[in-house]
Design a protein around this motif. Structure first.
Motif, PDB file in Angstrom:
ATOM      1  N   GLU A  13       0.824  -1.217   0.000  1.00 28.11           N
ATOM      2  CA  GLU A  13       0.000   0.000   0.000  1.00 28.11           C
ATOM      3  C   GLU A  13       0.855   1.263   0.000  1.00 28.11           C
ATOM      4  O   GLU A  13       0.328   2.363  -0.178  1.00 28.11           O
ATOM      5  CB  GLU A  13      -0.912   0.026   1.243  1.00 28.11           C
ATOM      6  CG  GLU A  13      -1.927  -1.108   1.339  1.00 28.11           C
ATOM      7  CD  GLU A  13      -1.377  -2.300   2.113  1.00 28.11           C
ATOM      8  OE1 GLU A  13      -0.154  -2.342   2.360  1.00 28.11           O
ATOM      9  OE2 GLU A  13      -2.180  -3.190   2.457  1.00 28.11           O
ATOM     10  N   LYS A  15       3.214   1.458   2.679  1.00 28.15           N
ATOM     11  CA  LYS A  15       3.457   1.617   4.124  1.00 28.15           C
ATOM     12  C   LYS A  15       4.857   2.159   4.379  1.00 28.15           C
ATOM     13  O   LYS A  15       5.055   2.993   5.256  1.00 28.15           O
ATOM     14  CB  LYS A  15       3.313   0.255   4.847  1.00 28.15           C
ATOM     15  CG  LYS A  15       1.930  -0.324   4.813  1.00 28.15           C
ATOM     16  CD  LYS A  15       1.881  -1.673   5.489  1.00 28.15           C
ATOM     17  CE  LYS A  15       2.705  -2.734   4.773  1.00 28.15           C
ATOM     18  NZ  LYS A  15       2.241  -3.075   3.408  1.00 28.15           N
ATOM     19  N   GLY A  16       5.843   1.644   3.602  1.00 27.17           N
ATOM     20  CA  GLY A  16       7.238   2.037   3.830  1.00 27.17           C
ATOM     21  C   GLY A  16       7.389   3.538   3.791  1.00 27.17           C
ATOM     22  O   GLY A  16       7.989   4.154   4.671  1.00 27.17           O
ATOM     23  N   THR A  41       9.611   0.096   0.570  1.00 29.08           N
ATOM     24  CA  THR A  41      10.485   0.919  -0.262  1.00 29.08           C
ATOM     25  C   THR A  41      10.377   2.387   0.121  1.00 29.08           C
ATOM     26  O   THR A  41       9.278   2.911   0.258  1.00 29.08           O
ATOM     27  CB  THR A  41      10.084   0.767  -1.751  1.00 29.08           C
ATOM     28  OG1 THR A  41       9.898  -0.621  -2.005  1.00 29.08           O
ATOM     29  CG2 THR A  41      11.145   1.334  -2.676  1.00 29.08           C
ATOM     30  N   ASP A 330      -1.594  10.223  -7.196  1.00 28.72           N
ATOM     31  CA  ASP A 330      -1.001  10.736  -8.442  1.00 28.72           C
ATOM     32  C   ASP A 330      -1.120   9.728  -9.583  1.00 28.72           C
ATOM     33  O   ASP A 330      -1.189  10.102 -10.750  1.00 28.72           O
ATOM     34  CB  ASP A 330       0.483  11.077  -8.207  1.00 28.72           C
ATOM     35  CG  ASP A 330       1.264   9.895  -7.642  1.00 28.72           C
ATOM     36  OD1 ASP A 330       0.809   9.322  -6.641  1.00 28.72           O
ATOM     37  OD2 ASP A 330       2.312   9.535  -8.216  1.00 28.72           O
TER      38      ASP A 330
HETATM   39  P1  GDP Z   1       4.801  -1.317   1.168  1.00 29.96           P
HETATM   40  O1  GDP Z   1       5.236  -2.734   1.192  1.00 29.96           O
HETATM   41  O2  GDP Z   1       3.412  -1.120   1.669  1.00 29.96           O
HETATM   42  O3  GDP Z   1       5.786  -0.390   1.801  1.00 29.96           O
HETATM   43  O4  GDP Z   1       4.728  -0.894  -0.336  1.00 29.96           O
HETATM   44  P2  GDP Z   1       5.838  -1.119  -1.467  1.00 29.96           P
HETATM   45  O5  GDP Z   1       7.097  -0.469  -1.052  1.00 29.96           O
HETATM   46  O6  GDP Z   1       5.878  -2.528  -1.905  1.00 29.96           O
HETATM   47  O7  GDP Z   1       5.152  -0.377  -2.678  1.00 29.96           O
HETATM   48  C1  GDP Z   1       4.892   0.896  -2.642  1.00 29.96           C
HETATM   49  C2  GDP Z   1       5.612   1.542  -3.824  1.00 29.96           C
HETATM   50  O8  GDP Z   1       4.902   2.691  -4.159  1.00 29.96           O
HETATM   51  C3  GDP Z   1       7.011   1.992  -3.475  1.00 29.96           C
HETATM   52  O9  GDP Z   1       7.846   1.875  -4.583  1.00 29.96           O
HETATM   53  C4  GDP Z   1       6.825   3.437  -3.104  1.00 29.96           C
HETATM   54  O10 GDP Z   1       7.961   4.221  -3.376  1.00 29.96           O
HETATM   55  C5  GDP Z   1       5.702   3.834  -4.011  1.00 29.96           C
HETATM   56  N1  GDP Z   1       4.825   4.861  -3.482  1.00 29.96           N
HETATM   57  C6  GDP Z   1       4.392   5.026  -2.198  1.00 29.96           C
HETATM   58  N2  GDP Z   1       3.543   6.055  -2.125  1.00 29.96           N
HETATM   59  C7  GDP Z   1       3.434   6.552  -3.386  1.00 29.96           C
HETATM   60  C8  GDP Z   1       2.678   7.608  -3.963  1.00 29.96           C
HETATM   61  O11 GDP Z   1       1.911   8.312  -3.316  1.00 29.96           O
HETATM   62  N3  GDP Z   1       2.804   7.791  -5.319  1.00 29.96           N
HETATM   63  C9  GDP Z   1       3.616   7.034  -6.085  1.00 29.96           C
HETATM   64  N4  GDP Z   1       3.666   7.265  -7.385  1.00 29.96           N
HETATM   65  N5  GDP Z   1       4.349   6.024  -5.569  1.00 29.96           N
HETATM   66  C10 GDP Z   1       4.242   5.793  -4.244  1.00 29.96           C
END
Ligand code: GDP
Length: 423
Positions: A13, A15-16, A41, A330
């Motif tokens: 989502e 979260k990172g 990430t 976005d």
């Molecule tokens: P997590 O496991 O929940 O932390 O999510 P991931 O890291 O697997 O995937 C989220 C991806 O979306 C990452 O590459 C982030 O950099 C990116 N990301 C997070 N928030 C946003 C956002 O608002 N817009 C865009 N374009 N990318 C985002």
């Protein structure tokens, strides 16, 4: 002060990024479940930092990371991650604590996980050995971090665990056994690397709370992957709900101040399992490409679809969410219209809550509300700066799930976030 951050969908989502943003106002970040199957990430500039086991935010000086007993630890991965992080942020000694109760992922668990996926097409495992390790924990065969420092009992426990696992390897997969003689010295070697980081994290957190330090619990995976409440069996093997944080660290329910739930403005899922609002055609591909929807841990393409408010409301309920963080708004910019599912039709009936069984969830037909799209927008400093159609979209979400939005993320970098409510 305790804040818990959890994912409200099937993981990924963002979260990172949200946790990295929040880590700036917290002292301690705690991983409480899952293992190296997570991949959070963070983009500070254009270089990604990916956290698998280390708590997100440890690249920031002065932040302390905790790995609690609910986590399953792949030491090899951890050691590699510690070394990488130390190149970036200097020594982690004194600011990373791993609980001695944390279970160890053994190489045999990873092998089993992979072969199980091959054998039955699996449940979409990341093949990191997470499922077999939790199985051994509950079968009371698991090895724990604390065992590493008692070489004699370690050897005995390793023998018992390998006996059990080798029988599965042989009988079920026809594979050769893992030998104590090879695994044991490896464990002793890893023990020395992590020795400085081992500490009883329950008492560490208790004194931190007494000293009024701000603690952030970092959820991994997502609510719909929870072992009890997720889309079973296409779930992960741990408790991904906010309550999992309490179990893992031994914190009482009344000690939590804020529960933030992270959701994308649309939905993705990796691997198999029900996904009512999935877009299988070109629209799904557009979301995947625009959102770079490929797994951080596995590189697998993610399935994409509209936001499902029926499931989101369920996730909010399961966690007792107090504020929402909506990410990736976005990615939807430029689309002529966007949709959200507001109810399901199943066996001729309309329903506003999801069925409990995955088989029924596979069969529901979502009913949608359509919204006009919005265009790209410059950096906002308040909600009113966002394009009006996006404001309306977000207000509809808040009203539907009955929880206010606290954070709107509109880009991958940590600073591309609008905090509407910060206390
Ligand atoms: P997590 O496991 O929940 O932390 O999510 P991931 O890291 O697997 O995937 C989220 C991806 O979306 C990452 O590459 C982030 O950099 C990116 N990301 C997070 N928030 C946003 C956002 O608002 N817009 C865009 N374009 N990318 C985002």
């Amino acid at each position: 002060m305790i804040t818990i951050v959890v994912g409200l969908q099937w993981g990924d989502e963002g979260k990172g990024k949200v946790i990295d943003f929040l880590s700036q106002e917290h002292d301690i970040i705690v991983r409480f479940q899952g293992g190296a199957n997570a991949g959070h990430t963070v983009y500070l500039d254009d270089q990604p930092l990916i956290f698998h086991l280390l708590p997100t935010g440890l690249h920031r000086q002065g932040k302390t990371g905790v790995i609690g007993p609910g986590v399953v630890l792949d030491i090899q991965q951890l050691v590699q991650e510690i070394r990488e992080m130390e190149k970036y942020a200097g020594s982690l000694e004194g600011r990373l604590w791993i609980d001695p109760r944390t279970a160890l992922v053994l190489p045999v668990h990873q092998a089993e996980d992979g072969w199980e996926e091959e054998l039955k097409g699996g449940v979409g495992s990341t093949r990191r050995g997470i499922g077999p390790t939790y199985r051994d924990v509950y079968a009371r065969l698991g090895l724990r971090v604390g065992d590493l420092f008692h070489p004699e009992t370690l050897k005995h426990k390793l023998k018992v665990a390998l006996d059990f696992n080798n029988q599965i390897l042989g009988a079920r997969y026809g594979k050769p056994p893992f030998l104590v003689e090879t695994v044991y010295p490896q464990l002793l070697e890893w023990a020395e690397v992590i020795r400085p980081f081992v500490e009883d994290t329950h008492w560490f957190l208790r004194s931190a709370l007494k000293a009024n330090r701000a603690i952030l619990f970092e959820g991994a995976q997502g609510t719909l992957l929870d072992i009890f409440f997720g889309t079973y069996p296409y779930v992960t093997s741990s408790h991904t709900l906010a309550s999992g944080a309490l179990i893992s660290l031994g914190i009482g329910p009344k000690e939590v101040d804020r529960i933030y739930g992270v959701t994308k403005a649309y939905t993705t899922r990796v691997g198999k399992g029900p996904f009512p609002t999935e877009l299988k055609g070109e629209q799904g591909t557009i979301l995947r490409e625009r959102g770079h929807e490929y797994g951080a841990t596995t590189g697998r393409p993610r399935r994409c679809g509209w936001l499902d408010l029926v499931l989101l409301k369920y996730a909010v309920s399961l966690n007792g969410v107090t504020r929402l963080a909506v990410t990736k708004v976005d990615v939807l910019a430029g689309l002529p219209e966007v949709k959200v599912a507001t109810s399901y039709r199943l066996d001729g009936q309309d329903r506003r809550v999801p069925p409990a069984s995955s088989e029924d969830l596979e069969r529901v037909q979502p009913l949608y509300q359509t919204f006009p799209g919005w265009n790209e927008f410059p950096r906002p400093s308040q909600k009113e700066d966002l394009p009006e159609p996006l404001q309306r979209y977000l207000t509809y979400i808040e009203e539907f799930v009955e929880v206010p939005i606290g954070f709107i993320s509109y880009g991958r970098r940590t600073d591309e976030i609008l905090a509407i409510f910060e206390s």
